[in-house]
Design an enzyme around this catalytic site. Structure first.
Site, short mmCIF file in Angstrom:
data_model
loop_
_atom_site.label_atom_id
_atom_site.label_comp_id
_atom_site.label_asym_id
_atom_site.label_seq_id
_atom_site.Cartn_x
_atom_site.Cartn_y
_atom_site.Cartn_z
CB CYS A 92 -0.91 -0.03 1.23
SG CYS A 92 -1.77 1.52 1.57
CB CYS A 101 0.30 1.91 4.06
SG CYS A 101 -1.40 1.28 3.90
#
Length: 286
Positions: free
Chosen positions: A37, A40
């Site tokens: 991600c 993230c």
């Protein structure tokens, strides 16, 4: 990940202790993330930097959703990064995505300071949890007192069940305490303890172990594994299950696998030990 005591990795195995119990001492911020991600990776350094900067003002609990899908599902995480602030065992605030650092600071500051440790009066639950490690009988009395005041208190029911399961001969008293706890903060621990009750239901005195050790063949090794699991000797039980699967692959794909999954639930599905035996069974069968 930042090298700080205020930034920790969390799994289903230690979630309750670190996040739920820990949030009674200081705010806990859960960061649901995944290695693939991109957002993230942008958010994580800011959260970790703030955790270090605040130096105990809050604890950052990082949850890898690829490895802890059940935790993500329990929080109804639909997109990542997903951040949840926990105070006193409850969700205080949350957001999804990446916030600018200024807004992220406001989010953290809104949680307030950590509870003062020195002068704070410990809660009945905190006292009972502390007693579990050094005086189980006193811990049981504390949990019973909590239940007398609030009969449906899930923390007290789970705590008393845990103490009873650690006391030889009291296993069946624990089972009724665990009914009706399929949802909520204490559901994972209640399910783990319920599985432990199921494993302990097999007769497992010394004479039962001696008798099981005399039986040969795959079924005999399976029977031995059940006795060993009931006695809490999980490594030996898992070894016996692998041996049974080696003798009978069909048994390995059914009953052996089912019992292994129960043991994994007790020792932690994401634990290193569970992962090792899971890989060994798969290599043996497939």
């Amino acid at each position: 990940m930042a090298d700080s005591p205020w930034v920790v990795n969390v799994s289903a195995e230690n979630f309750h202790q670190i996040v739920v119990d820990g949030s009674r001492e200081r705010p806990v911020v859960i960061d649901f993330w995944a290695p693939w991600c991109g957002p993230c990776r942008r958010l994580a350094p800011m959260l970790e930097r703030l955790a270090v900067e605040k130096d105990g003002g809050f604890l950052l609990a990082k949850v890898n959703t690829d490895e802890n899908q059940e935790l993500a599902q329990s929080f109804q995480v639909e997109g990542i990064p997903a951040v949840f602030a926990i105070r006193d065992g409850k969700i205080a605030d949350q957001f999804t995505g990446v916030l600018p650092e200024e807004q992220l600071r406001e989010f953290i500051d809104s949680l307030g300071p950590a509870a003062p440790a020195a002068d704070a009066e410990p809660s009945p639950l905190d006292r009972a949890l502390e007693l579990e490690g050094r005086d189980p009988s006193a811990a049981a009395e504390s949990y019973r007192a909590m239940l007398a005041a609030t009969p449906d208190d899930p923390a007290a029911r789970v705590g008393l069940a845990r103490v009873l399961l650690a006391t030889p001969g009291r296993e069946q008293e624990a089972a009724p305490l665990l009914t009706g706890l399929e949802f909520g903060d204490f559901a994972p621990e209640a399910q783990r303890l319920h599985t432990l009750v199921t494993l302990r239901d097999v007769p497992h005195a010394d004479a039962d172990l001696t008798a099981a050790q005399r039986v040969v063949g795959a079924e005999g090794k399976l029977a031995l594994a059940k006795v060993l699991a009931a006695r809490g000797d999980y490594p030996a039980a898992l070894d016996a299950l692998l041996a049974a699967a080696d003798d009978d692959r069909q048994l390995g794909r059914t009953t052996v696998r089912e019992l292994m999954l129960k043991i994994f639930e007790v020792i932690g599905p994401q634990s290193e030990q569970a992962g090792d035996y899971r890989r060994r069974l798969q290599a043996l069968l497939y």
